[in-house]
Scaffold this active site. Sequence first.
Site, mmCIF file in Angstrom:
data_model
loop_
_atom_site.group_PDB
_atom_site.id
_atom_site.type_symbol
_atom_site.label_atom_id
_atom_site.label_comp_id
_atom_site.label_asym_id
_atom_site.label_seq_id
_atom_site.Cartn_x
_atom_site.Cartn_y
_atom_site.Cartn_z
ATOM 1 N N GLY A 155 0.783 -1.043 -0.121
ATOM 2 C CA GLY A 155 -0.293 0.242 0.582
ATOM 3 C C GLY A 155 0.437 1.254 -0.247
ATOM 4 O O GLY A 155 2.043 0.957 -0.240
ATOM 5 N N CYS A 156 1.003 2.345 0.820
ATOM 6 C CA CYS A 156 1.187 3.622 0.874
ATOM 7 C C CYS A 156 2.460 3.738 1.674
ATOM 8 O O CYS A 156 2.200 2.612 2.451
ATOM 9 C CB CYS A 156 0.034 4.446 1.251
ATOM 10 S SG CYS A 156 1.346 6.283 1.367
ATOM 11 N N PHE A 157 3.544 3.826 0.464
ATOM 12 C CA PHE A 157 5.027 3.506 1.288
ATOM 13 C C PHE A 157 5.127 4.356 2.102
ATOM 14 O O PHE A 157 5.969 4.597 3.404
ATOM 15 C CB PHE A 157 5.751 3.903 0.186
ATOM 16 C CG PHE A 157 5.951 5.117 -0.422
ATOM 17 C CD1 PHE A 157 5.209 6.154 -0.170
ATOM 18 C CD2 PHE A 157 6.459 4.765 -2.215
ATOM 19 C CE1 PHE A 157 5.348 7.664 -1.490
ATOM 20 C CE2 PHE A 157 6.441 5.909 -3.006
ATOM 21 C CZ PHE A 157 6.142 7.228 -2.464
#
Length: 220
Positions: A45-47
């Site tokens: 997902g979002c880093f």
Amino acid sequence: MAGGLLGAAAFSTMTFAAEEPRLVPAALQDVAAGSGPQTAVFAGGCFWGTQGVFQHVDGVISATAGYAGGSAGTASYGLVETGSTGHAEAVQVVFDPRKVSYGQLMRIFFSVAHDPTQVDRQGADVGRQYRSAIFPMNDEQAKSASDYIGQLDQSKVFKTKMATTVETGKTFYKAEAYHQNFMEANPTQPYIALTERPKVGNLQRFFPQFYRDQAVLVAD
């Protein structure tokens, strides 16, 4: 990122079918410690959130946000966010295996950093760039990752089959400076506060032996 598109009120009312964070069993097969620092690359997902979690793991020397799975020419945020470059938002973790092993990092990754059962998404973030993936640095890591995914699927830790892919031979590219240390720099940003920061709390709850309060930050 969903946080760039939704206000706090709108985001907090949205629901997504996701597995609850849980402490998964330890990997039966780990990677030998060897000598000197080792490197691992994870995508979930979002880093911003993945980086934030690993920055609070004792034994991690650095955790850098970036892109893995595609080519150098398309390793930029504007292109990766189209979902067509083959990249995933990823985090490169350099760690001291005398303090935390590759298997233990994978256990943290699967327990608190993301939901490994979601296909090409994490919550409100949808697209191939948000897939669950491990990018091994060598054959030993690749085998350990594949074996661990199989172990967790067989034990039915999660309600559905894990979506995590093991993608070998891929290069990691560092993301733009404004993405580095984003969780630490923006603790009250709605997406961070509602979705990503709680993962660090789960790290502390499930893995007190590996949790450190002071995040290790990426230098400018």
